[in-house]
Enzyme design. Structure first.
Site, PDB file in Angstrom:
ATOM      1  N   LYS A 168       0.870  -1.065  -0.027  1.00  0.00           N
ATOM      2  CA  LYS A 168      -0.130   0.018   0.225  1.00  0.00           C
ATOM      3  C   LYS A 168       0.938   1.359   0.041  1.00  0.00           C
ATOM      4  O   LYS A 168       2.050   1.136   0.078  1.00  0.00           O
ATOM      5  CB  LYS A 168      -0.734   0.129   1.221  1.00  0.00           C
ATOM      6  CG  LYS A 168      -0.266   0.077   2.472  1.00  0.00           C
ATOM      7  CD  LYS A 168      -0.954  -0.088   3.697  1.00  0.00           C
ATOM      8  CE  LYS A 168      -0.312   0.168   5.083  1.00  0.00           C
ATOM      9  NZ  LYS A 168      -1.284  -0.493   6.104  1.00  0.00           N
ATOM     10  N   TYR A 222      16.454  30.109   7.345  1.00  0.00           N
ATOM     11  CA  TYR A 222      15.255  30.735   7.776  1.00  0.00           C
ATOM     12  C   TYR A 222      15.160  30.919   9.319  1.00  0.00           C
ATOM     13  O   TYR A 222      15.127  29.807   9.900  1.00  0.00           O
ATOM     14  CB  TYR A 222      14.102  30.362   7.147  1.00  0.00           C
ATOM     15  CG  TYR A 222      13.988  30.495   5.550  1.00  0.00           C
ATOM     16  CD1 TYR A 222      13.745  31.677   4.932  1.00  0.00           C
ATOM     17  CD2 TYR A 222      13.958  29.487   4.740  1.00  0.00           C
ATOM     18  CE1 TYR A 222      13.726  31.933   3.658  1.00  0.00           C
ATOM     19  CE2 TYR A 222      13.657  29.620   3.364  1.00  0.00           C
ATOM     20  CZ  TYR A 222      13.743  30.888   2.874  1.00  0.00           C
ATOM     21  OH  TYR A 222      13.670  31.104   1.605  1.00  0.00           O
TER      22      TYR A 222
END
Ligand SMILES: *Cc1c(COP(=O)(O)O)cnc(C)c1O
Length: 360
Positions: free
Chosen positions: A35, A257
């Site tokens: 999956k 940042y």
């Protein structure tokens, strides 16, 4: 020159890990769980590696099942969450799929199919909610659901199925095993209980069909204790890149940042071509392990969209072009996950489509 970031899928390691599952439970058959696009590895890359040795492929929906069939796989395929609507039965018929039945609505769709004269016969996995409280019939509702399935001509076989919440943790599975065994004790049929955690930790829960996922992809369901290496598993995905820049910092300089990292002394840092838009988690803090030129170091500053900065103090010879491993054969994905407050599952499933993938 393409951007240096790429992922490598290690075919031999996939095969090796499937063999490990077999060694752990020699008497059981194996649903290889593919999956989530084979836990981020790519269904089309993984199915050929497993197809000579898996007994079946377990996955989520018709679209994934179509892809497994398109790989040429003609054996069993199981929909782990069963039908999402009554129309899915036509696709199950066309593709020859087995499916879970976990709620009364799915049971009704199957009864309606039978009443309309549907001719296919399906192998059904009847799912019990033995305590996880996600999908399945509670123990009291389970035998009646089994009887209703049993009455349908379109049901060729019924396998008893449940799923554990704590096969990889301290609580364990005893409470769920007790509930499961009590409800199925008078019912014939094969059993499927074990995810990777139970495959590794609980031989008593191996049953007839295992459902291992994460262990096939070389990550330990327990994280780092025991580690994937302790369990004899091998990394199946390496995320690799290179340095594309270098900066020399003075004490007090900050990185990236928000200036979240501040140099305490002079240091050199490298800039890696990999960021959160590639699937490297933005939440991975300064200090997350990374390899530069085979040497272990750490990230510094916030992960940005396309770049990560790394401390080059332990690798004075590194410069632009030096190879970097974000996780993989030389740096266990579970270590990166632990530093990032998550699990190997989430990192591998999060690999973004823009990252080129090579199969080795
Ligand atoms: C995902 C899943 C598995 C595999 O779990 P792992 O922890 O990856 O081994 C097994 N069974 C069901 C029902 C699942 O949804």
């Amino acid at each position: 020159m393409p951007r240096p970031l790429h992922a490598i899928i290690h075919t031999a390691a996939l095969r090796h890990n499937l063999q490990r599952a077999r060694q752990l439970a020699p008497a059981a058959r194996v649903w290889a769980v593919v999956k989530a696009n084979a836990y981020g590895h790519g269904i089309e890359r993984v199915v050929p590696a497993f197809s000579s040795d898996a007994d079946g492929f377990a996955l989520l929906d018709i679209a994934e099942a179509e892809r497994v069939r398109a790989c040429g796989w003609q054996g069993p395929v199981l929909l782990l969450e069963g039908l999402f609507g009554p129309d899915d039965l036509a696709a199950c018929e066309r593709l020859g799929l087995s499916f879970t039945v976990h709620c009364k609505e799915q049971l009704q769709w199957l009864e309606a199919y039978a009443a309309q004269g549907g001719t296919a016969r399906f192998d059904v996995y009847l799912k019990m909610n033995s305590g996880m409280n996600r999908l399945g019939f509670v123990p009291d509702a389970y035998p009646p659901a089994w009887k209703r399935l049993k009455a349908l001509r379109c049901v060729a076989s019924i396998t008893h199925m449940t799923h554990f919440s704590d096969a990889d943790g301290p609580r364990g599975i005893a409470h769920q095993m007790a509930a499961f065994n009590k409800a199925v004790q008078w019912l014939p049929g094969a059993r499927s209980l074990a995810n990777s955690g139970a495959t590794i930790n609980f031989p008593i829960a191996h049953g007839d069909w295992l459902r291992p996922g994460i262990l096939l992809y070389g990550s330990s369901p327990m994280g780092r204790k025991p580690s994937a290496q302790d369990l004899g598993l091998r990394a199946t995905m390496s995320l690799r890149s290179a340095l594309i820049g270098v900066q020399q910092l003075q004490a007090g300089d900050t990185v990236g940042y928000g200036s979240s990292f501040k140099a305490e002394r002079e240091m050199r840092i490298g800039v890696v071509a990999c960021g959160y838009a590639d699937g490297y988690m933005r939440l991975s803090p300064s200090g997350t392990p990374v390899l530069v030129g085979g040497v272990r170091t750490r990230t510094v500053g916030r992960v940005s969209m396309d770049m990560i900065m790394v401390d080059l103090t332990p690798c004075p010879g590194a410069g632009v072009g030096s190879p970097v491993e974000l996780w993989g054969e030389q740096l266990p994905i579970d270590e990166v996950a632990a530093a990032s407050g998550t699990v190997g599952y989430e990192l591998m499933c999060g690999l973004m489509p823009r990252v080129p993938v090579r199969v080795e």
